[in-house]
Design a protein around this motif. Structure first.
Motif, short mmCIF file in Angstrom:
data_model
loop_
_atom_site.label_atom_id
_atom_site.label_comp_id
_atom_site.label_asym_id
_atom_site.label_seq_id
_atom_site.Cartn_x
_atom_site.Cartn_y
_atom_site.Cartn_z
N SER A 59 1.19 -0.88 0.55
CA SER A 59 0.33 -0.09 -0.31
C SER A 59 1.13 0.96 0.08
CB SER A 59 -0.87 -0.27 1.14
OG SER A 59 -0.24 0.14 2.22
N MET A 60 -0.23 2.23 -0.15
CA MET A 60 1.50 3.13 -0.34
C MET A 60 2.03 3.69 1.20
SD MET A 60 0.37 5.47 -2.58
CE MET A 60 0.28 6.99 -1.60
N VAL A 61 1.12 2.95 2.91
CA VAL A 61 2.21 3.24 3.74
C VAL A 61 2.86 2.09 3.88
CG1 VAL A 61 1.56 3.59 5.80
CG2 VAL A 61 -0.39 4.20 4.64
N SER A 62 3.26 0.92 3.58
CA SER A 62 4.57 0.14 3.28
C SER A 62 5.16 0.79 1.58
CB SER A 62 3.88 -1.03 2.52
OG SER A 62 2.66 -1.20 1.41
N PRO A 121 6.41 -2.36 18.19
CA PRO A 121 4.72 -1.55 18.89
C PRO A 121 4.30 -1.62 17.50
CG PRO A 121 6.25 -1.29 20.28
CD PRO A 121 7.44 -1.77 19.04
N MET A 122 4.60 -0.78 16.79
CA MET A 122 3.63 0.97 15.30
C MET A 122 3.72 -1.14 14.53
SD MET A 122 5.06 2.71 12.72
CE MET A 122 5.97 3.63 13.78
N ALA A 123 3.89 -2.34 14.26
CA ALA A 123 3.61 -2.65 13.45
C ALA A 123 2.69 -3.82 14.01
CB ALA A 123 4.99 -4.49 13.14
N ILE A 124 2.68 -4.20 15.35
CA ILE A 124 1.31 -5.05 16.47
C ILE A 124 0.51 -4.38 15.96
CG2 ILE A 124 1.00 -5.25 18.04
CD1 ILE A 124 3.62 -6.75 18.98
N GLY A 125 0.07 -2.23 15.40
CA GLY A 125 -1.63 -1.98 16.00
C GLY A 125 -1.36 -1.48 16.52
N SER A 126 -0.78 -1.57 17.84
CA SER A 126 -1.27 -0.82 18.59
C SER A 126 -1.43 0.73 19.24
CB SER A 126 -1.35 -1.31 20.58
OG SER A 126 0.45 -0.26 19.80
N GLY A 127 -3.01 1.06 19.97
CA GLY A 127 -2.79 2.17 19.70
C GLY A 127 -3.37 2.95 18.71
N GLU A 128 -3.97 4.04 18.73
CA GLU A 128 -5.41 4.63 17.73
C GLU A 128 -4.53 4.95 16.40
OE1 GLU A 128 -7.33 8.36 18.89
OE2 GLU A 128 -7.61 7.86 21.31
N GLY A 129 -5.18 4.03 15.64
CA GLY A 129 -4.47 4.34 14.09
C GLY A 129 -3.51 3.35 13.71
N GLY A 130 -3.01 2.45 14.84
CA GLY A 130 -2.35 1.76 14.54
C GLY A 130 -2.07 1.02 13.49
N GLU A 131 -2.86 0.38 12.83
CA GLU A 131 -3.08 -0.04 11.82
C GLU A 131 -2.88 0.17 10.46
OE1 GLU A 131 -6.46 1.56 13.74
OE2 GLU A 131 -5.80 0.13 14.41
#
Length: 195
Positions: A59-62, A121-131
């Protein structure tokens, strides 16, 4: 989406060109930046493998993660090359290659490890908008792991190959210069005899 990927692809090419120019200016060489940048394709393949294993689509983010990798993964190669260049004259090329692997392996692994752990932690997608940012972290983690492993082996091998070629080229130039000097001396002798 296709327009966005085209613009990101252009941004990746510009990033690679800028990285090359910075290293060409820093090392004052054309071949050393090429060696440094050889770790980037392995980082890209590691990022794609990580995206495939986790079932994450490109995706754009990746893709932003791939662009970031172009600047992140070259640090390991720089650590190795700087050590080799500084110690090549003192201890010889082969010894400098071995010592670079021994001495620089720990800082390289520690630097890559802390970056990977910071991205988990970012890869797990924790937190708001983490995914939303998870694909970027996954691509960075995969690329960094792959490039770190490959860089520790690839950079010393490439350095030895390039250095051998340079030594052969220098030897050819020296042989040519000797031949020219011998011919000039021979011609001078013939001119003296003719006079």
């Amino acid at each position: 989406m296709m327009d966005s990927f085209k613009s990101l692809g252009l941004a990746l090419l510009v990033a690679l060109a800028l990285v090359y120019l910075v290293f060409a200016a820093q090392f004052e060489s054309i071949t050393l930046p090429i060696m440094v940048m050889m770790s980037i394709p392995f980082a890209m393949s590691g990022a794609f493998l990580a995206l495939f294993i986790t079932g994450t689509s490109l995706s754009m983010v990746s893709f932003l993660g791939l662009i970031m990798l172009a600047g992140i993964v070259v640090n390991n190669a720089i650590l190795l090359l700087e050590f080799i260049n500084q110690n090549k004259q003192k201890m010889g090329r082969d010894e400098a290659l071995i010592e670079a692997g021994k001495i620089r392996m720990r800082p390289i692994i520690m630097g890559a490890g802390t970056t990977v752990m910071g991205m988990v932690p970012m890869a797990i997608g924790s937190g708001e908008g983490g995914e939303t940012l998870a694909p970027m972290a996954i691509s960075i983690i995969g690329g960094l792991i792959a490039s770190t492993i490959v860089t520790l082996v690839l950079i010393p091998v490439l350095y030895a190959i390039f250095d051998d070629r340079k030594a052969k080229k220098d030897e050819k130039h020296k042989a040519h210069d000797r031949m020219v000097l011998e011919l000039e001396a021979k011609w001078r002798e013939e001119d003296c005899r003719n006079v």
